[in-house]
Design a protein around this motif. Structure first.
Motif, PDB file in Angstrom:
ATOM      1  N   VAL A 284       9.738  56.249  85.633  1.00 37.22           N
ATOM      2  CA  VAL A 284       9.259  55.897  84.298  1.00 37.22           C
ATOM      3  C   VAL A 284       7.807  56.359  84.225  1.00 37.22           C
ATOM      4  O   VAL A 284       6.949  55.852  84.944  1.00 37.22           O
ATOM      5  CB  VAL A 284       9.370  54.387  84.026  1.00 37.22           C
ATOM      6  CG1 VAL A 284       8.838  54.050  82.638  1.00 37.22           C
ATOM      7  CG2 VAL A 284      10.817  53.925  84.170  1.00 37.22           C
ATOM      8  N   LYS A 285       7.550  57.331  83.383  1.00 38.20           N
ATOM      9  CA  LYS A 285       6.251  58.005  83.348  1.00 38.20           C
ATOM     10  C   LYS A 285       5.608  57.813  81.985  1.00 38.20           C
ATOM     11  O   LYS A 285       6.133  58.255  80.962  1.00 38.20           O
ATOM     12  CB  LYS A 285       6.429  59.505  83.642  1.00 38.20           C
ATOM     13  CG  LYS A 285       5.115  60.275  83.687  1.00 38.20           C
ATOM     14  CD  LYS A 285       5.330  61.721  84.154  1.00 38.20           C
ATOM     15  CE  LYS A 285       5.928  62.586  83.099  1.00 38.20           C
ATOM     16  NZ  LYS A 285       5.925  64.029  83.492  1.00 38.20           N
ATOM     17  N   GLU A 286       4.450  57.156  81.991  1.00 40.84           N
ATOM     18  CA  GLU A 286       3.747  56.897  80.747  1.00 40.84           C
ATOM     19  C   GLU A 286       2.711  57.979  80.483  1.00 40.84           C
ATOM     20  O   GLU A 286       2.025  58.437  81.393  1.00 40.84           O
ATOM     21  CB  GLU A 286       3.066  55.527  80.795  1.00 40.84           C
ATOM     22  CG  GLU A 286       4.050  54.363  80.854  1.00 40.84           C
ATOM     23  CD  GLU A 286       3.358  53.017  80.712  1.00 40.84           C
ATOM     24  OE1 GLU A 286       2.163  53.011  80.360  1.00 40.84           O
ATOM     25  OE2 GLU A 286       4.017  51.991  80.953  1.00 40.84           O
ATOM     26  N   SER A 287       2.625  58.374  79.214  1.00 40.25           N
ATOM     27  CA  SER A 287       1.551  59.264  78.773  1.00 40.25           C
ATOM     28  C   SER A 287       0.902  58.601  77.563  1.00 40.25           C
ATOM     29  O   SER A 287       1.410  57.595  77.057  1.00 40.25           O
ATOM     30  CB  SER A 287       2.119  60.640  78.405  1.00 40.25           C
ATOM     31  OG  SER A 287       2.777  60.593  77.166  1.00 40.25           O
ATOM     32  N   THR A 291       6.459  57.361  76.454  1.00 37.31           N
ATOM     33  CA  THR A 291       6.893  56.956  77.792  1.00 37.31           C
ATOM     34  C   THR A 291       8.203  57.656  78.106  1.00 37.31           C
ATOM     35  O   THR A 291       9.169  57.543  77.344  1.00 37.31           O
ATOM     36  CB  THR A 291       7.081  55.436  77.882  1.00 37.31           C
ATOM     37  OG1 THR A 291       5.843  54.791  77.566  1.00 37.31           O
ATOM     38  CG2 THR A 291       7.512  55.030  79.286  1.00 37.31           C
ATOM     39  N   SER A 325      11.383  48.649  74.368  1.00 40.87           N
ATOM     40  CA  SER A 325      10.324  49.629  74.204  1.00 40.87           C
ATOM     41  C   SER A 325      10.935  50.947  73.750  1.00 40.87           C
ATOM     42  O   SER A 325      12.159  51.124  73.794  1.00 40.87           O
ATOM     43  CB  SER A 325       9.553  49.832  75.516  1.00 40.87           C
ATOM     44  OG  SER A 325       8.886  48.657  75.898  1.00 40.87           O
ATOM     45  N   TYR A 327      11.390  54.944  74.316  1.00 42.49           N
ATOM     46  CA  TYR A 327      11.363  55.895  75.426  1.00 42.49           C
ATOM     47  C   TYR A 327      11.910  57.255  74.990  1.00 42.49           C
ATOM     48  O   TYR A 327      12.736  57.333  74.077  1.00 42.49           O
ATOM     49  CB  TYR A 327      12.237  55.403  76.587  1.00 42.49           C
ATOM     50  CG  TYR A 327      11.841  54.086  77.195  1.00 42.49           C
ATOM     51  CD1 TYR A 327      10.877  54.023  78.197  1.00 42.49           C
ATOM     52  CD2 TYR A 327      12.459  52.898  76.785  1.00 42.49           C
ATOM     53  CE1 TYR A 327      10.531  52.800  78.771  1.00 42.49           C
ATOM     54  CE2 TYR A 327      12.126  51.687  77.355  1.00 42.49           C
ATOM     55  CZ  TYR A 327      11.153  51.641  78.351  1.00 42.49           C
ATOM     56  OH  TYR A 327      10.816  50.440  78.916  1.00 42.49           O
ATOM     57  N   GLU A 347      13.660  47.268  78.402  1.00 41.36           N
ATOM     58  CA  GLU A 347      12.736  47.811  79.408  1.00 41.36           C
ATOM     59  C   GLU A 347      13.471  48.506  80.562  1.00 41.36           C
ATOM     60  O   GLU A 347      14.381  47.940  81.168  1.00 41.36           O
ATOM     61  CB  GLU A 347      11.865  46.695  79.985  1.00 41.36           C
ATOM     62  CG  GLU A 347      10.871  47.194  81.019  1.00 41.36           C
ATOM     63  CD  GLU A 347      10.114  46.079  81.708  1.00 41.36           C
ATOM     64  OE1 GLU A 347       9.204  46.384  82.496  1.00 41.36           O
ATOM     65  OE2 GLU A 347      10.445  44.891  81.468  1.00 41.36           O
TER      66      GLU A 347
END
Length: 407
Positions: A284-287, A291, A325, A327, A347
């Protein structure tokens, strides 16, 4: 649209433990239910269902569809042979090629399947070789734009498929010249068709042309029934289509002077909703703007989102309750590989299992080894048990046919 944790009592999570991920899972009861639904919708006419094998060609799936009472439509000689391996007789198979070498046509004739001719040059070559000794069908392009995406619309004026209805006089001249034995006419306008009127419009083209062919046994309306992809999505009302098309067909047969069979070629309608692609979240990569959920699959296993902008519902099997959320669910292929964009999910954490729905049609059948990735296993849930119907590939499968030079 429900988000199942079990299929016929079989735990989806347990399948991940047993077979790993990614895996394709098919609900056999859903497939047979769809066959029965079409049979009920068209019960007023002599119906033959010819499942579009290209949608999902696993031999065990074909055996299940045959058991439910449907024949098949094959678009390659390989699909013809796979169908025969599944137990289909030649009489249960329609062969509808597009632009193939004539050697493939000759092989299909030897096998005894119904040949669907889709060009004037093919009609001429077929006539020169067989005259009227081999029964055949003609695929007509009705010049009808239909379907949810141009790439899956096959009956419009500029489509490569079939012979233009504007060339009917040339078709008839070719039939007469070679004394062709034409026993069927066929159209297929596209996929994701909602409106019964589209089928009736195509039917009217068939009916008018059919009056020029005195020896017909069937008219083939193709397929294209839409299934639901999104929550509250609209699907084709096949009962309405069956009623309206059946009434029109009955009236045509009275005018024609005798009863013909009505053929249908559903693909997606029979298998799409039966299929689930089970994947695992690797990261799980957030920018700052989005996400990403990176999963252990991608366009090499399910190309439809990237090829057709197709929408596939998906859900978090491991965490069904909790905070939601937004994604972007993306694959592990080194290309833009978006499975779902801006999608609301409960999530997602690394290691969670995600289920991609409506994966039964044009999922595994369009899978590849792009990026030298392996294709997954296929599992059929039938009579309450999970059956491995295709093992997942290993590295040896990937390189098996290579001849490695000593350089």
């Amino acid at each position: 649209m429900q988000n199942p944790t079990h299929i016929q009592g079989v735990s989806i999570a347990d399948l991940a433990d047993e077979f790993g991920t990614p895996i394709y899972i098919y609900d056999g009861e859903k497939i047979t239910h769809q066959v029965k639904t079409l049979q009920a919708a068209f019960s007023a006419v002599p119906l033959k269902i010819k499942y579009a094998t290209k949608a999902l060609s696993n031999i065990s799936i074909l055996k299940l569809i045959r058991k439910a009472g449907a024949g098949i439509d094959a678009v390659s000689i390989e699909e013809v042979k796979i169908g025969m391996m599944a137990g289909y007789s030649a009489q249960e198979i329609m062969y509808t090629p597009s632009g193939v070498a004539f050697e493939e046509i000759k092989e299909a004739v030897k096998l005894g399947v119904m040949i669907n001719l889709d060009s004037i040059p093919l009609m001429e070559e077929f006539g020169q070789m067989y005259g009227g000794s081999v029964a055949a069908c003609i695929r007509i392009n009705p010049h009808i734009m239909a379907g949810g995406n141009l790439k899956i619309s096959t009956g419009h004026k500029e489509s490569k498929f079939g012979i233009s209805i504007e060339q009917l006089a040339q078709i008839l001249e070719t039939v007469a010249t070679y004394k062709l034995q034409i026993v069927g006419l066929h159209i297929h306008t596209g996929s994701d068709i909602l409106d019964a009127e589209v089928f009736l419009q195509g039917g009217n083209v068939l009916f008018e042309a059919a009056m020029q062919f005195p020896d017909l046994k069937f008219l083939d309306f193709g397929g294209g029934f839409k299934v639901a992809y999104k929550p509250n999505d609209i699907a084709t009302d096949v009962m309405e289509v069956g009623k309206k098309v059946g009434e029109a067909f009955h009236e045509f047969c009275k005018q024609y002077g005798r009863q013909l069979e009505l053929w249908l070629e559903p693909g997606k309608f029979l298998v799409s909703e039966s299929g689930y692609l089970l994947v695992k979240a690797n990261v799980v990569k957030e920018s700052p703007s989005v996400t990403f959920v990176g999963v252990d699959s991608g366009l090499n296993h399910l190309i439809r989102p990237m090829m057709y902008d197709a929408y596939h519902s998906l859900y978090n099997l491991s965490n069904p309750e909790g905070k939601k959320s937004i994604y972007n669910v993306v694959g592990y292929i080194c290309e833009t590989d978006t499975i779902a964009s801006r999608r609301e999910l409960v999530e997602v954490r690394a290691g969670d299992l995600l289920v991609i729905k409506n994966s039964g049609a044009y999922g595994y059948s369009m899978a590849s080894n792009y990026n030298s990735r392996l294709r997954p296993a296929e599992i059929l849930i039938w009579e309450g048990k999970a059956h491995l119907i295709r093992r997942g590939e290993n590295f040896e499968d990937l390189i098996r046919n290579q001849e490695i030079l000593d350089i």
